[in-house]
Design an enzyme around this catalytic site. Structure first.
Site, PDB file in Angstrom:
ATOM      1  N   HIS A 270       5.528  -0.995   4.245  1.00 25.78           N
ATOM      2  CA  HIS A 270       4.253  -0.327   4.518  1.00 25.78           C
ATOM      3  C   HIS A 270       4.494   1.011   5.212  1.00 25.78           C
ATOM      4  CE1 HIS A 270      -0.025   0.021   5.068  1.00 25.78           C
ATOM      5  NE2 HIS A 270       0.058   0.005   6.399  1.00 25.78           N
TER       6      HIS A 270
ATOM      7  N   ASP B 278      -2.510  -0.487   0.928  1.00 24.89           N
ATOM      8  CA  ASP B 278      -1.723   0.098  -0.156  1.00 24.89           C
ATOM      9  C   ASP B 278      -2.257  -0.342  -1.520  1.00 24.89           C
ATOM     10  OD1 ASP B 278       0.009   1.289   1.735  1.00 24.89           O
ATOM     11  OD2 ASP B 278       1.178  -0.555   1.874  1.00 24.89           O
TER      12      ASP B 278
END
Length: 389
Positions: free
Chosen positions: A243, A216
């Site tokens: 996530h 990310d």
């Protein structure tokens, strides 16, 4: 260049500028090629703001200086194979153990032909799992099934939950002091699963368990640099939360170097970072998920962890860990300082002074992330109850 001078590939950090945090392992370019334990509680973590440090020179390690043993569980998969190659190239690794249920022998032979110092050994099937973990300093778990078009990370839970549970049980038995890097999705649930398994085994140390959310951050850095025309090596965007989908929260207001974003840019960048995995799954049209970028991100986080184990006192990365940053969420992704025992410090300061957009998004993600955490915890408890009946 003479072979003896080759240092192999390094994920070395860019030295930070004054007033910046030094992040973990943020550059990867051609120039870097050259010749619960009951005794420990989360209260032991230090909370606060890392002190800015002066820039440091990047020291290129020499061949053979690595001293760490790394085990990759799921090494024959779409993430495991490129990750294994990148780890084989690390000057910090002396031994690389590759485990999977099949197809490991060929990968091991292939990698062993690379003239880098890490010694590679392959282990196939459950009977050899214990051997793959012997003496491991870090265990990386990318094992499991990948996403396909139309699937969410949560759709993977039914299969990957059991895989992670079984592998972490083996880690608790055969490498109880190792750092554990969980990649298998859904990370929001598989990390709590791992924690519960380790607790049952009397081997849980919150400092040593990580959900790898580095992808990310990698994506946020790439997208922001492209949008703003910034040098990639200078960009550092903290990504917090979880996530999966809207639990992924890039803090653009905390990005370095400081940049101005319109409301439209914030919305577009945040949405793209949150949905980047789906972007890759759809582009591959059934042929896989984000394997290469995930392998790169996992290698970056591994390199940062190894530098912490080596005593580098200035290593920070974002990761999904046991945390008190958000009181109602026992696991949360934020920046952490890595050291000789894993997590030395959880940085909560970046959640102060959020933009209005980020503050709303943080509140909105809490119920979804809490549900994913609870789902993981409940899974282990249900499995334990079933085993007793």
């Amino acid at each position: 260049m003479a072979v003896a001078a080759i240092a192999t590939l390094s994920f070395a950090s860019v030295p930070c500028r004054k007033q910046q945090l030094r992040h973990g392992a943020s550059t990867f370019n051609a120039q870097q090629f050259s010749a619960s334990g009951s005794h420990w509680h989360s209260a032991n973590l230090k909370w606060g703001v890392p002190r800015p440090r002066a820039a440091k020179r990047v020291i290129v390690a020499q061949t053979g200086t690595g001293s760490h043993k790394v085990a990759i569980l799921g090494a024959a998969g779409g993430i495991g194979q490129p990750l294994s190659l990148l780890v084989k190239m690390s000057p910090l690794v002396s031994a690389l153990h590759l485990y999977d249920i099949a197809n490991v022998k060929g990968i091991t032979a292939d990698l062993s032909h690379c003239n880098t110092s890490a010694q590679v050994a392959g282990f196939t099937g459950k009977d050899e799992l214990a051997g793959s973990l012997a003496g491991a300093d870090v265990v990386v778990i990318p094992a499991g099934v990948p996403r396909k078009p139309g699937m969410t990370r949560d759709d993977l839970f039914g299969i990957n939950a059991g895989i992670v549970k079984e592998l972490v049980e083996a880690v608790a038995d055969h490498a109880p002091g190792a750092l554990i890097h969980v990649i298998s999705n859904p990370v929001n649930s598989t990390v709590p699963i791992a924690a519960e398994v380790l607790k049952q085994k009397g081997a849980y140390d919150p400092r040593k368990l990580f959900g790898v959310t580095t992808l990310d951050v990698v994506r946020a850095n790439a997208f922001v640099a492209a949008r703003k025309g910034l040098p990639l090596a200078d960009v550092d965007v903290p990504v917090v939360g979880g996530h999966a989908r809207s639990t992924i929260l890039p803090l653009l207001s905390k990005a370095r170097p400081k940049a101005a974003f319109t409301d439209e840019e914030v919305e577009e960048l945040t949405t793209r970072i949150q949905n980047a995995g789906t972007e890759v799954v759809e582009a591959k049209a059934g042929a896989g998920s984000a394997t290469l970028s995930m392998a790169y991100a996992a290698a970056r986080f591994l390199e940062a962890s190894l530098r912490g184990l080596d005593g580098d006192d200035d290593v920070y990365e974002c990761a999904y860990v046991q945390s008190q940053v958000v009181p109602e969420l026992p696991f949360f992704a934020s920046r952490v300082k890595l050291g000789r025992e894993g997590i030395e410090e959880v940085v909560g300061s970046e959640l102060r002074g959020l933009s209005e957009y980020e503050a709303r998004a943080l509140e909105a993600l809490k119920p979804q992330l809490k549900a994913s955490i609870d789902k993981g915890v409940a899974y282990v408890q249900q499995q334990q109850e079933a085993a007793l009946n």
